[in-house]
Enzyme design. Sequence first.
Site, PDB file in Angstrom:
ATOM      1  N   CYS A 217      -1.422   0.865   7.400  1.00 22.32           N
ATOM      2  CA  CYS A 217      -2.864   0.568   7.505  1.00 22.32           C
ATOM      3  C   CYS A 217      -3.241  -0.687   6.707  1.00 22.32           C
ATOM      4  CB  CYS A 217      -3.698   1.757   7.021  1.00 22.32           C
ATOM      5  SG  CYS A 217      -3.423   3.294   7.944  1.00 22.32           S
ATOM      6  N   ARG A 218      -3.385  -0.543   5.389  1.00 14.40           N
ATOM      7  CA  ARG A 218      -3.973  -1.625   4.597  1.00 14.40           C
ATOM      8  C   ARG A 218      -3.080  -2.850   4.440  1.00 14.40           C
ATOM      9  NH1 ARG A 218      -5.097   2.060  -0.438  1.00 14.40           N
ATOM     10  NH2 ARG A 218      -3.227   3.019   0.482  1.00 14.40           N
ATOM     11  N   SER A 219      -1.841  -2.652   3.984  1.00 13.13           N
ATOM     12  CA  SER A 219      -1.008  -3.844   3.715  1.00 13.13           C
ATOM     13  C   SER A 219      -0.617  -4.595   4.991  1.00 13.13           C
ATOM     14  CB  SER A 219       0.207  -3.512   2.830  1.00 13.13           C
ATOM     15  OG  SER A 219       1.074  -2.600   3.445  1.00 13.13           O
TER      16      SER A 219
ATOM     17  N   ASP B  72      -7.858   3.858   0.575  1.00 13.71           N
ATOM     18  CA  ASP B  72      -6.950   4.400   1.593  1.00 13.71           C
ATOM     19  C   ASP B  72      -7.763   4.954   2.773  1.00 13.71           C
ATOM     20  OD1 ASP B  72      -5.112   5.819   3.075  1.00 13.71           O
ATOM     21  OD2 ASP B  72      -4.165   6.760   1.334  1.00 13.71           O
TER      22      ASP B  72
ATOM     23  N   CYS C 178       0.867  -1.185   0.000  1.00 14.66           N
ATOM     24  CA  CYS C 178       0.000   0.000   0.000  1.00 14.66           C
ATOM     25  C   CYS C 178       0.903   1.233   0.000  1.00 14.66           C
ATOM     26  CB  CYS C 178      -0.980  -0.023   1.169  1.00 14.66           C
ATOM     27  SG  CYS C 178      -0.206  -0.006   2.804  1.00 14.66           S
TER      28      CYS C 178
HETATM   29  P1  4NP Z   1      -1.812   2.819   4.012  1.00 17.89           P
HETATM   30  O1  4NP Z   1      -2.396   4.217   4.537  1.00 17.89           O
HETATM   31  O2  4NP Z   1      -1.255   3.093   2.621  1.00 17.89           O
HETATM   32  O3  4NP Z   1      -2.991   1.933   3.978  1.00 17.89           O
HETATM   33  O4  4NP Z   1      -0.748   2.411   5.005  1.00 17.89           O
HETATM   34  C1  4NP Z   1      -1.647   5.396   4.523  1.00 17.89           C
HETATM   35  C2  4NP Z   1      -0.735   5.631   5.545  1.00 17.89           C
HETATM   36  C3  4NP Z   1      -0.008   6.809   5.567  1.00 17.89           C
HETATM   37  C4  4NP Z   1      -0.197   7.738   4.568  1.00 17.89           C
HETATM   38  C5  4NP Z   1      -1.096   7.492   3.538  1.00 17.89           C
HETATM   39  C6  4NP Z   1      -1.819   6.315   3.515  1.00 17.89           C
HETATM   40  N1  4NP Z   1       0.524   8.961   4.608  1.00 17.89           N
HETATM   41  O5  4NP Z   1       0.272   9.827   3.737  1.00 17.89           O
HETATM   42  O6  4NP Z   1       1.367   9.150   5.494  1.00 17.89           O
END
Ligand code: 4NP
Length: 154
Positions: free
Chosen positions: A13-15, A123, A8
């Site tokens: 979060c997701r991965s 996201d 991700c």
């Molecule tokens: P993820 O979520 O890609 O599911 O881990 C995010 C975590 C952090 C950020 C964006 C999405 N960020 O912009 O810091």
Amino acid sequence: MKSILFVCLGNICRSPLAEAVARREFAHAGLALTVASAGLGGWHSGAGADARAVACAAAHGYDLAAHRARQVTAMDFVGFDAVLAMDRSNLRELARRCPPAHSEKLALFLPFAGTAPPEEVPDPYYGDDEDFRQVIALVRRGVFGLIERCRDAA
Ligand code: 4NP
């Protein structure tokens, strides 16, 4: 297919949720697959998973406490059999970074798992608890789809 890397944007979060759900459900299904996760950005490298993801995982019986975020590396494209993106933007960025010799390993997670639409795990970073519940529901659907896919291929 012996190993899967879930990818991700931030790897908080997701991965990490996909990795934790896959690790437990694959073991439960008797599938010996190596699973890991990584992020396209390095902003959170070394940090634990997002507290909302940890809480959401725990509510469903999955443990994210030991997770530490890391960024995708060039070796990931060599070492993993499948590199699965959570959304189309993640997939586009993976395709940009991946050596052409390994590009067939890249896919969008949910379609690769053969699940019904939607095709992306959205996201949740700027979202709320409901967005995290949606993420874990989609991730579980995808992981069970992967289990079916592996059984069909066996
Ligand atoms: P993820 O979520 O890609 O599911 O881990 C995010 C975590 C952090 C950020 C964006 C999405 N960020 O912009 O810091």
